[in-house]
Design an enzyme around this catalytic site. Structure first.
Site, PDB file in Angstrom:
ATOM      1  CG  ASN A 289      -0.497   2.949  -9.552  1.00 52.85           C
ATOM      2  OD1 ASN A 289      -1.449   3.179  -8.813  1.00 52.85           O
ATOM      3  ND2 ASN A 289       0.714   2.717  -9.088  1.00 52.85           N
TER       4      ASN A 289
ATOM      5  CG  HIS B 121      -7.454  -7.578  -0.650  1.00 54.23           C
ATOM      6  ND1 HIS B 121      -6.085  -7.541  -0.692  1.00 54.23           N
ATOM      7  CD2 HIS B 121      -7.788  -8.790  -0.129  1.00 54.23           C
ATOM      8  CE1 HIS B 121      -5.609  -8.691  -0.232  1.00 54.23           C
ATOM      9  NE2 HIS B 121      -6.617  -9.457   0.108  1.00 54.23           N
TER      10      HIS B 121
ATOM     11  CG  HIS C 182      -3.107   5.235  -3.705  1.00 51.45           C
ATOM     12  ND1 HIS C 182      -3.202   5.421  -5.062  1.00 51.45           N
ATOM     13  CD2 HIS C 182      -2.030   4.446  -3.527  1.00 51.45           C
ATOM     14  CE1 HIS C 182      -2.226   4.763  -5.675  1.00 51.45           C
ATOM     15  NE2 HIS C 182      -1.491   4.157  -4.758  1.00 51.45           N
TER      16      HIS C 182
HETATM   17 FE1  HDE Z   1      -0.835   0.082  -3.172  1.00 55.27          FE
HETATM   18  N1  HDE Z   1      -1.579   0.329  -1.293  1.00 55.27           N
HETATM   19  N2  HDE Z   1       0.809  -0.798  -2.419  1.00 55.27           N
HETATM   20  N3  HDE Z   1       0.011  -0.031  -5.033  1.00 55.27           N
HETATM   21  N4  HDE Z   1      -2.406   0.999  -3.948  1.00 55.27           N
HETATM   22  C1  HDE Z   1      -2.716   0.943  -0.982  1.00 55.27           C
HETATM   23  O1  HDE Z   1      -4.321   0.125   0.524  1.00 55.27           O
HETATM   24  C2  HDE Z   1       0.915  -1.278  -1.163  1.00 55.27           C
HETATM   25  C3  HDE Z   1       1.216  -0.584  -5.354  1.00 55.27           C
HETATM   26  C4  HDE Z   1      -2.689   1.153  -5.266  1.00 55.27           C
HETATM   27  O2  HDE Z   1      -8.372   3.773  -4.149  1.00 55.27           O
HETATM   28  C5  HDE Z   1      -3.088   0.785   0.470  1.00 55.27           C
HETATM   29  O3  HDE Z   1      -6.481   0.519   1.032  1.00 55.27           O
HETATM   30  C6  HDE Z   1       2.149  -2.003  -1.011  1.00 55.27           C
HETATM   31  C7  HDE Z   1       1.331  -0.800  -6.761  1.00 55.27           C
HETATM   32  C8  HDE Z   1      -3.911   1.899  -5.414  1.00 55.27           C
HETATM   33  O4  HDE Z   1      -8.475   2.788  -2.206  1.00 55.27           O
HETATM   34  C9  HDE Z   1      -1.971  -0.106   1.013  1.00 55.27           C
HETATM   35  C10 HDE Z   1       2.778  -1.925  -2.215  1.00 55.27           C
HETATM   36  C11 HDE Z   1       0.153  -0.348  -7.283  1.00 55.27           C
HETATM   37  C12 HDE Z   1      -4.336   2.169  -4.123  1.00 55.27           C
HETATM   38  C13 HDE Z   1      -1.103  -0.304  -0.205  1.00 55.27           C
HETATM   39  C14 HDE Z   1       1.931  -1.173  -3.099  1.00 55.27           C
HETATM   40  C15 HDE Z   1      -0.653   0.123  -6.199  1.00 55.27           C
HETATM   41  C16 HDE Z   1      -3.390   1.585  -3.234  1.00 55.27           C
HETATM   42  C17 HDE Z   1      -3.330   2.073   1.197  1.00 55.27           C
HETATM   43  C18 HDE Z   1       4.133  -2.490  -2.604  1.00 55.27           C
HETATM   44  C19 HDE Z   1      -0.257  -0.301  -8.752  1.00 55.27           C
HETATM   45  C20 HDE Z   1      -5.560   2.964  -3.712  1.00 55.27           C
HETATM   46  C21 HDE Z   1      -4.816   2.116   1.478  1.00 55.27           C
HETATM   47  C22 HDE Z   1       4.217  -3.873  -2.472  1.00 55.27           C
HETATM   48  C23 HDE Z   1      -0.434  -1.591  -9.352  1.00 55.27           C
HETATM   49  C24 HDE Z   1      -6.788   2.114  -3.671  1.00 55.27           C
HETATM   50  C25 HDE Z   1      -5.331   0.868   0.997  1.00 55.27           C
HETATM   51  C26 HDE Z   1      -7.975   2.959  -3.313  1.00 55.27           C
HETATM   52  C27 HDE Z   1      -3.507   1.606  -1.845  1.00 55.27           C
HETATM   53  C28 HDE Z   1      -0.003  -1.066  -0.163  1.00 55.27           C
HETATM   54  C29 HDE Z   1       2.296  -0.856  -4.435  1.00 55.27           C
HETATM   55  C30 HDE Z   1      -1.945   0.691  -6.407  1.00 55.27           C
HETATM   56  C31 HDE Z   1      -1.227   0.408   2.213  1.00 55.27           C
HETATM   57  C32 HDE Z   1       2.619  -2.678   0.253  1.00 55.27           C
HETATM   58  C33 HDE Z   1       2.506  -1.426  -7.513  1.00 55.27           C
HETATM   59  C34 HDE Z   1      -4.577   2.308  -6.713  1.00 55.27           C
HETATM   60  O5  HDE Z   1      -2.477  -1.336   1.426  1.00 55.27           O
END
Ligand code: HDE
Length: 761
Positions: free
Chosen positions: A171, A362, A98
């Site tokens: 999402n 978070h 993202h």
């Molecule tokens: Fe994320 N995801 N994600 N994700 N995600 C990040 O956090 C992660 C997942 C989502 O505009 C990171 O600050 C793991 C699902 C958005 O700043 C990180 C898993 C959904 C955003 C991270 C998922 C999301 C992130 C990268 C699997 C939809 C952007 C930078 C367990 C419900 C937020 C950060 C923004 C961002 C980890 C799966 C949505 C690395 C480990 C499912 C919208 O922490």
């Protein structure tokens, strides 16, 4: 009295215009406590002296300090060193996923108290506007990548509630690729540019992504969504948002219910076509960012309704899928989405880095009245989002960055660390203490103290997945069945494109075998495009994600009898909303245009809420045949049809003659036609359409193309009638019928053929 003080009053004369600041500040204040809070950190240079970071006024910002005007620079030059040092450290690591995003401020207001379901403070009182910051994003690309990649879009909302920050990090697709967080690094490594050559940027169409997917049958439902038009939205303002996981709502009496969160855009759901998306990526890679920014600057505030699907705890096992499985939706027809409030985005950030880049979402930021479930994807995310900020934002104090700090007061014994801003006073930084009378106190539940939902757990520690997670295909089939014929064709084409870019044949074949589990016709259509056939024998074991000593049979996907075959809510075609409001119409004009046909159409579009912009052979001012002067917003070189929703060509012989001298003008209308957009022409304007080779409708009374050419509106009489026909045609967003005459020659329309029982696993 010091001279300095006197000097301070001698500021350079300005024109007194701090308009930008005061206009923006006008929106701050009691109405939005977060904006008021951010204002404390704002800096405006208008009317101020240039200073160093230490506040020393700078007299010469053009020359470094040297030993003689041809001599070496001196180490003593603290101004040079400060400036360059700061510059050297301007970048921070981009988000690991993202990375590419755009943000906006706004507020959320609940329609009526939700006290029956939750004690969350921001869901109680319809008169309260809770400030929010929203960040939209793509997932795979780097920070500077195109907005129009085929990808999931992030939809992350930070609510600054009176009880602390609540982040709904969702999402625009309600399911995910994987069921367990332990697979996330694998998924992301597979979709990111390949590690040896860092190709391709912001694209899933390459071997490693499809290699992984072809071995992960649980991703098939998500694959249907990302291959659909949902993954190439027309605008952030025209896409849904989903919390994805099942959460809990908890009321004052401690009663819990399951909940899924939805965002429903008031402008409806709309996409561009894939060819258009690729062209936009070149013509304006900031297309979505610009669209959001301009809409807010124009006062066309984007709006979404917050929806909830609520499931009683006793119904946890009533469905044929598991509520804890993030690869499943609860079909809206089974549990209706109740719309409980509205999100409005009404202010652009003042500084991209300070706000959009530094905002840290978070999933673990929740408030009393909301809680988690045991969804294993959700559980892993609870760790990841805090952890990732330590590297990205450089330490544990990122919650103090203005965009991240809550409007609720913060008092605790967390101390120190890099870049600490808070000056904690007093002798104690531990609890319990007597020296400070025990402060800060723990809060009782009656004082909004957070308590976790006391879910009963009695289990063995085990690395296993519940068998209730093993149906990987029923909902993928349901999604495909729920699409219109046009949408199904787009999925076929998307898969042909993506798998066509895959170089390793066995990966393509494995994917076809998986697609056949979703829908046989779909698999065959994709196979035709790839020039291979769907393998008759399945590549077993189909699911590679089995423990080394696990039972392969136990880990194979199995199809459960689905409660529903079709969910109409899943088709974008059933969610058109208002496709005219805020849309951009290109007026192709040259000098000598017909004044009436330009002005009356423009007025009609503005009344309907659309935008009219002139595109001309040259920039500057254009003169109509009756003397009307209009400014050219773009030249044929600086604009492109892919940046507009519709095209209109006013009459005027001289105007058309000058347009016809430019190849770009005929390309413009032809491309708009191919992308199924509404095209209108008045009087001589029809000549341009004819020169571009467009089929013209049999009737030219200004109505919407009739049966012969829907979406091509031509009139040589009353402009008001023409405008009405044009706007009616625009309200359909696109005229997809045109696609069937292109590229798909010889192909039968896709029917909703389910996989026959024998072919299923
Ligand atoms: Fe994320 N995801 N994600 N994700 N995600 C990040 O956090 C992660 C997942 C989502 O505009 C990171 O600050 C793991 C699902 C958005 O700043 C990180 C898993 C959904 C955003 C991270 C998922 C999301 C992130 C990268 C699997 C939809 C952007 C930078 C367990 C419900 C937020 C950060 C923004 C961002 C980890 C799966 C949505 C690395 C480990 C499912 C919208 O922490």
């Amino acid at each position: 009295m010091s001279t300095r003080k006197n000097n301070k009053s001698k500021k350079p004369a300005t024109n007194g215009s701090r308009t930008n600041g005061s206009r923006r500040n006008a929106g701050y204040g009691a109405l939005n406590p977060k904006s008021e809070d951010l204002a404390k950190n704002m800096e405006e240079s208008a009317g101020e002296f240039l200073t160093s970071d230490q506040g020393i006024r700078i007299n010469d910002n053009q020359n470094s300090l040297k030993a003689g005007n041809r001599g070496p620079s001196l180490l003593e030059d603290f101004l040079l060193r400060e400036k360059i040092t700061h510059f050297d450290h301007e970048r921070i690591p981009e988000r690991v996923v993202h990375a590419r995003g755009s943000g906006a401020h706004g507020y959320f207001q609940v329609y009526e108290s939700m006290a029956q379901y939750t004690k969350a403070a921001f869901l109680q009182d319809p008169s309260i506007r809770t400030p929010v910051f929203v960040r939209f994003s793509t997932v795979a690309g780097s920070r500077g990548s195109t907005d129009l990649a085929r990808d999931v879009r992030g939809f992350a909302v930070k609510f600054y509630t009176q009880d602390g920050n609540f982040d709904l990090v969702g999402n625009n697709i309600p399911v995910f690729f994987i069921q367990d967080a332990i697979k996330f690094p694998d998924l992301v490594h597979a979709v990111k540019p390949e590690p040896h050559n860092e190709i391709p940027q912001a694209a899933s169409a390459h071997d490693t992504f499809w290699d992984f997917i072809s071995l992960m049958p649980e991703s098939m439902h998500m694959i249907m969504w990302v291959m659909s038009d949902r993954a190439i939205p027309r605008s952030f303002r025209m896409m849904e948002g989903f919390g994805v996981h099942t959460f809990r709502l908890i009321n004052d009496a401690g009663k819990a219910r399951f909940v899924k969160f939805h965002w429903k855009p008031l402008l409806g759901l709309h996409a561009v076509v894939w060819d258009e998306a690729q062209k936009i990526s070149g013509k304006d890679p900031d297309f979505h960012r610009r669209d959001l920014w301009e809409a807010i600057e124009n006062g066309d505030y984007p709006e979404w309704e917050l929806g909830v699907q609520i499931v009683e705890e006793k119904d946890e096992f009533k469905f044929d899928f598991d509520l804890l499985d993030a690869t499943k939706i609860i079909p809206e027809e089974l549990v209706p989405v109740q719309r409980i409030g509205k999100l409005t985005l009404n202010r652009n950030p003042d500084n991209f880095f300070a706000e959009t880049e530094q905002v840290a979402f978070h999933l673990g930021n929740i408030v009393p009245g909301i809680d988690f479930t045991n969804d294993p994807l959700l559980q892993g995310r609870l760790f990841s989002y805090l952890d990732t900020q330590l590297t990205r934002l450089g330490g544990p104090n990122f919650h103090e960055i203005p965009i991240n700090r809550p409007v609720a007061p913060v008092h605790n014994n967390n101390r120190d660390g890099f870049m600490r801003q808070t000056i904690n006073r007093g002798q104690t930084s531990y609890d319990p203490n007597s020296l400070r009378g025990g402060c800060p106190f723990q809060a009782g539940m009656d004082m909004s103290g957070f308590t976790s939902y006391a879910e009963r757990i009695d289990a063995r520690k085990i690395r296993e997945r519940s068998p209730s997670f093993f149906d990987h295909f029923s909902q993928a089939t349901m999604f495909f069945n729920s699409q219109s014929e046009v949408e199904q064709n787009h999925i076929v084409k998307a898969l042909r494109f993506e798998l066509g870019k895959v170089e390793t044949l066995p990966i393509r074949e494995r994917m076809l075998a998986l697609l056949a589990q979703v829908d046989k016709t779909l698999a065959n259509k994709v196979a035709d495009g790839l020039g291979i056939s769907v393998p008759t024998k399945l590549d077993r074991p189909m699911n590679m994600s089995i423990p080394a000593d696990g039972d392969p049979k136990k880990f194979q996907p199995k199809r459960v009898k689905a409660e529903m075959d079709v969910s109409p809510a899943l088709s974008m075609a059933n969610n058109l909303g208002d496709a005219v409001k805020t849309r951009k119409v290109a007026f192709l004009v040259g000098d000598g245009f017909d004044d009436t046909s330009l002005l009356e159409m423009k007025q009609a579009l503005l009344t309907a809420g659309a935008k009219a912009m002139t595109v001309a052979p040259h920039l500057g001012v254009l003169m109509g045949q009756d003397g009307e002067l209009v400014k050219a917003d773009f030249s044929l070189l600086t604009a492109s049809s892919v940046l507009f929703d519709a095209v209109y060509v006013p009459g005027g012989q001289a105007s058309i003659a000058s347009l016809l001298q430019e190849n770009e003008s005929t390309n413009f209308v032809l491309e708009a036609y191919r992308h199924c957009k509404t095209i209108g022409a008045a009087g001589a304007g029809a000549e341009l359409l004819r020169a571009a080779g467009l089929p013209l409708p049999a009737i030219t009374d200004g109505s919407n193309g009739g049966d012969t050419e829907p979406g091509v509106v031509v009139g040589d009489g009353d402009i008001k009638t023409l405008a009405a026909g044009f706007i009616e045609a625009m309200s359909l967003h696109r005229h997809w019928g045109r696609e069937s005459t292109e590229t798909q020659t010889g192909e039968q329309p896709l029917m909703n053929n389910r996989v026959s029982e024998e072919a299923r696993v």
